[in-house]
Design a protein around this motif. Structure first.
Motif, PDB file in Angstrom:
ATOM      1  N   HIS A   5      47.093  32.439  16.375  1.00 42.45           N
ATOM      2  CA  HIS A   5      47.251  32.930  15.011  1.00 42.45           C
ATOM      3  C   HIS A   5      48.292  32.064  14.322  1.00 42.45           C
ATOM      4  N   GLN A   6      48.043  31.777  13.058  1.00 38.65           N
ATOM      5  CA  GLN A   6      48.970  30.964  12.300  1.00 38.65           C
ATOM      6  C   GLN A   6      50.267  31.731  12.096  1.00 38.65           C
ATOM      7  N   PRO A   7      51.395  31.022  11.993  1.00 39.61           N
ATOM      8  CA  PRO A   7      52.662  31.701  11.759  1.00 39.61           C
ATOM      9  C   PRO A   7      52.575  32.599  10.534  1.00 39.61           C
ATOM     10  N   GLY A   8      53.111  33.790  10.651  1.00 38.73           N
ATOM     11  CA  GLY A   8      53.081  34.728   9.537  1.00 38.73           C
ATOM     12  C   GLY A   8      51.879  35.635   9.543  1.00 38.73           C
ATOM     13  N   ASN A   9      50.829  35.247  10.262  1.00 39.77           N
ATOM     14  CA  ASN A   9      49.646  36.084  10.348  1.00 39.77           C
ATOM     15  C   ASN A   9      49.843  37.146  11.416  1.00 39.77           C
ATOM     16  N   VAL A  10      49.387  38.357  11.123  1.00 42.59           N
ATOM     17  CA  VAL A  10      49.508  39.449  12.076  1.00 42.59           C
ATOM     18  C   VAL A  10      48.218  39.511  12.903  1.00 42.59           C
ATOM     19  N   PRO A  11      48.329  39.539  14.223  1.00 44.00           N
ATOM     20  CA  PRO A  11      47.119  39.667  15.043  1.00 44.00           C
ATOM     21  C   PRO A  11      46.384  40.954  14.706  1.00 44.00           C
ATOM     22  N   PRO A  12      45.095  41.020  14.977  1.00 40.41           N
ATOM     23  CA  PRO A  12      44.332  42.228  14.662  1.00 40.41           C
ATOM     24  C   PRO A  12      44.708  43.390  15.577  1.00 40.41           C
ATOM     25  N   LEU A  13      44.295  44.575  15.189  1.00 38.98           N
ATOM     26  CA  LEU A  13      44.407  45.736  16.054  1.00 38.98           C
ATOM     27  C   LEU A  13      43.354  45.643  17.148  1.00 38.98           C
ATOM     28  N   ALA A  14      43.661  46.181  18.313  1.00 36.68           N
ATOM     29  CA  ALA A  14      42.699  46.256  19.408  1.00 36.68           C
ATOM     30  C   ALA A  14      42.186  47.684  19.495  1.00 36.68           C
ATOM     31  N   CYS A 114      44.148  47.467  26.112  1.00 35.90           N
ATOM     32  CA  CYS A 114      45.571  47.635  26.433  1.00 35.90           C
ATOM     33  C   CYS A 114      46.174  46.315  26.881  1.00 35.90           C
ATOM     34  N   ARG A 115      45.460  45.594  27.726  1.00 37.70           N
ATOM     35  CA  ARG A 115      45.960  44.308  28.213  1.00 37.70           C
ATOM     36  C   ARG A 115      46.219  43.356  27.041  1.00 37.70           C
ATOM     37  N   ALA A 116      45.299  43.319  26.097  1.00 36.75           N
ATOM     38  CA  ALA A 116      45.429  42.398  24.968  1.00 36.75           C
ATOM     39  C   ALA A 116      46.680  42.694  24.143  1.00 36.75           C
ATOM     40  N   VAL A 117      46.970  43.973  23.947  1.00 38.49           N
ATOM     41  CA  VAL A 117      48.161  44.327  23.169  1.00 38.49           C
ATOM     42  C   VAL A 117      49.423  44.060  23.979  1.00 38.49           C
ATOM     43  N   HIS A 118      49.376  44.405  25.260  1.00 36.28           N
ATOM     44  CA  HIS A 118      50.541  44.197  26.118  1.00 36.28           C
ATOM     45  C   HIS A 118      50.896  42.720  26.213  1.00 36.28           C
ATOM     46  N   GLU A 119      49.890  41.843  26.135  1.00 34.82           N
ATOM     47  CA  GLU A 119      50.136  40.404  26.192  1.00 34.82           C
ATOM     48  C   GLU A 119      50.288  39.784  24.804  1.00 34.82           C
ATOM     49  N   SER A 120      50.442  40.620  23.797  1.00 31.48           N
ATOM     50  CA  SER A 120      50.714  40.207  22.409  1.00 31.48           C
ATOM     51  C   SER A 120      49.568  39.447  21.759  1.00 31.48           C
ATOM     52  N   GLU A 121      48.368  39.581  22.289  1.00 33.93           N
ATOM     53  CA  GLU A 121      47.203  38.980  21.638  1.00 33.93           C
ATOM     54  C   GLU A 121      46.767  39.813  20.443  1.00 33.93           C
ATOM     55  N   GLN A 151      51.101  53.474  32.882  1.00 34.99           N
ATOM     56  CA  GLN A 151      50.994  52.696  34.119  1.00 34.99           C
ATOM     57  C   GLN A 151      50.629  51.248  33.824  1.00 34.99           C
ATOM     58  N   GLN A 152      49.678  51.039  32.930  1.00 37.01           N
ATOM     59  CA  GLN A 152      49.240  49.684  32.599  1.00 37.01           C
ATOM     60  C   GLN A 152      50.380  48.863  32.000  1.00 37.01           C
ATOM     61  N   CYS A 153      51.289  49.535  31.320  1.00 34.45           N
ATOM     62  CA  CYS A 153      52.413  48.844  30.675  1.00 34.45           C
ATOM     63  C   CYS A 153      53.656  48.788  31.559  1.00 34.45           C
ATOM     64  N   GLY A 154      53.555  49.313  32.788  1.00 34.13           N
ATOM     65  CA  GLY A 154      54.699  49.304  33.688  1.00 34.13           C
ATOM     66  C   GLY A 154      55.787  50.286  33.314  1.00 34.13           C
ATOM     67  N   VAL A 155      55.391  51.396  32.689  1.00 37.38           N
ATOM     68  CA  VAL A 155      56.343  52.409  32.238  1.00 37.38           C
ATOM     69  C   VAL A 155      56.119  53.686  33.033  1.00 37.38           C
ATOM     70  N   LEU A 297      54.855  57.492  22.209  1.00 38.07           N
ATOM     71  CA  LEU A 297      56.193  56.929  22.052  1.00 38.07           C
ATOM     72  C   LEU A 297      56.721  56.485  23.415  1.00 38.07           C
ATOM     73  N   GLY A 298      57.600  55.503  23.411  1.00 39.63           N
ATOM     74  CA  GLY A 298      58.235  55.062  24.648  1.00 39.63           C
ATOM     75  C   GLY A 298      57.535  53.921  25.349  1.00 39.63           C
ATOM     76  N   LEU A 299      56.422  53.429  24.808  1.00 36.72           N
ATOM     77  CA  LEU A 299      55.727  52.288  25.406  1.00 36.72           C
ATOM     78  C   LEU A 299      56.223  50.981  24.779  1.00 36.72           C
ATOM     79  N   PRO A 300      56.042  49.854  25.480  1.00 39.04           N
ATOM     80  CA  PRO A 300      56.382  48.568  24.867  1.00 39.04           C
ATOM     81  C   PRO A 300      55.348  48.132  23.836  1.00 39.04           C
ATOM     82  N   ILE A 301      54.240  48.877  23.717  1.00 44.99           N
ATOM     83  CA  ILE A 301      53.208  48.590  22.726  1.00 44.99           C
ATOM     84  C   ILE A 301      53.089  49.777  21.777  1.00 44.99           C
ATOM     85  N   VAL A 302      52.479  49.538  20.622  1.00 46.76           N
ATOM     86  CA  VAL A 302      52.131  50.614  19.697  1.00 46.76           C
ATOM     87  C   VAL A 302      50.754  51.131  20.075  1.00 46.76           C
TER      88      VAL A 302
END
Length: 344
Positions: A5-14, A114-121, A151-155, A297-302
């Motif tokens: 993704h270009q700088p400033g662009n927000v990745p899509p929702l998964a 979940c994997r895609a969001v956790h890896e910031s894709e 569990q998938q997020c290691g929380v 709430l409490g996850l490293p992802i939204v």
């Protein structure tokens, strides 16, 4: 990371598909169809291209499906062409008739999204409704999607807090999927403090509330009536509130559960912390059923989800209300944007 993704662009929702036999796929199609009027951010769905096509037709919608090989390919221009679908996983579409194949697809979609969001894709995760009984047949060993995502997020499961949010109310059940008879045994001072801290932190980071106001319900009628109707308020809830206030968290209570959710009372707090599942969900669904969102709430992802089930009985009939799905998409985008600003 898949794609770029270009700088400033927000990745899509998964988006995870949910159970193919439920109303999730048709609500995804409706969301894309109304994307312009709703101002929705681009999203990508993990699997189920045929299901989404057929589900759209069940609502009388002409919705193109665009197969993509990477999330990085999904931008506003591509999103205008149709629903982006990543993964060739698919299943037969039979509204109202859940199957093992459909549950397996739902689980795969959830895992990969979940994997895609956790890896910031992707910027945030929106999960559509699943049937826990069907997922169990597919080897799913968790009480719900919230525990699985933790569990998938290691929380730790205890660090993943369910909040129901609508236009009129935010509510958190401090105990969730357990028999009502077990609630008094599960409630502890430490549990209340731990979860209240997570809630306060998330309201600041994800919802932009600088000083969140937490109102804690009592467990017993009349909040125990000074010990006449139960002692949990005196032994557990009040000490937890005192400790939270010493930490600088604006916590009040214990409030009688029958008065906490009136219109006037709701103006005095940002979130209600309930002692058990139905104490939180009944008022939320009574007030905001068609716009209620389940937020973890409490996850490293939204992560958000519409606060309703698969509704197999009306799947494919084109009458399912899409309001909660629209709200879940909006809330996921808003929370992800706030987190992104905090990281700059």
């Amino acid at each position: 990371m898949s794609g770029s993704h270009q700088p400033g662009n927000v990745p899509p929702l998964a988006l995870s598909l949910g159970d193919p036999a439920g109303i999730g796929p048709e609500l995804i199609a409706e969301a894309w169809f109304q994307r312009r009027s709703l101002g929705l951010a681009p999203f990508v769905v993990f699997g189920g291209a045929t299901i989404l096509h057929d589900a759209a037709r069940s609502r009388g919608l002409d919705v193109p499906i665009v197969a993509v090989d990477s999330i990085g390919a999904v931008d506003s221009a591509l999103f205008e062409r149709g629903i982006p679908v990543l993964s060739h996983e698919d299943a037969d579409y039979t509204p109202g008739q859940p199957s093992l194949a459909g549950a397996q697809l739902a689980l795969h979609s959830l895992t990969e999204a979940c994997r895609a969001v956790h890896e910031s894709e992707a910027s945030a995760l929106v999960t559509l409704p699943v049937a826990k009984s069907q997922l169990a047949l597919a080897g799913f060993g968790h009480p719900g999607q919230t525990e699985f995502l933790a569990q998938q997020c290691g929380v730790s499961e205890r660090d993943a807090v369910m909040m129901l949010a609508g236009p009129s109310l935010r509510a958190v059940p401090l105990t969730v999927h357990c028999p009502l008879a077990e609630v008094p045994r599960r409630l502890t001072v430490e549990l209340i403090i731990h979860k209240a801290r997570i809630v306060a932190r998330a309201l600041r980071a994800d919802f932009g509330i600088d000083r969140p106001r937490l109102a804690l319900a009592g467990l017993n009628p009349h909040a125990g009536e000074n010990g006449q109707m139960g002692s949990e308020e005196i032994r557990i809830i009040a000490p937890a509130i005192a400790a939270l206030r010493e930490e600088g968290i604006d916590a009040t209570g214990p409030h009688p559960g029958d008065a906490l959710f009136t219109r006037r009372a709701r103006e005095t707090y940002d979130v209600a912390l309930a002692m058990y599942h139905d104490q939180a969900l009944i008022p939320l669904k009574a007030l905001d059923f068609d716009e209620g969102v389940n937020v973890t709430l409490g996850l490293p992802i939204v992560r958000t989800s519409p606060d309703h089930g698969t509704a197999f009985a009306i799947a494919g009939e084109g009458i399912a209300d899409p309001g909660a799905t629209f709200a879940a998409l909006r809330m996921a985008s808003e929370c992800a944007a706030r987190r992104a600003r905090l990281q700059v």
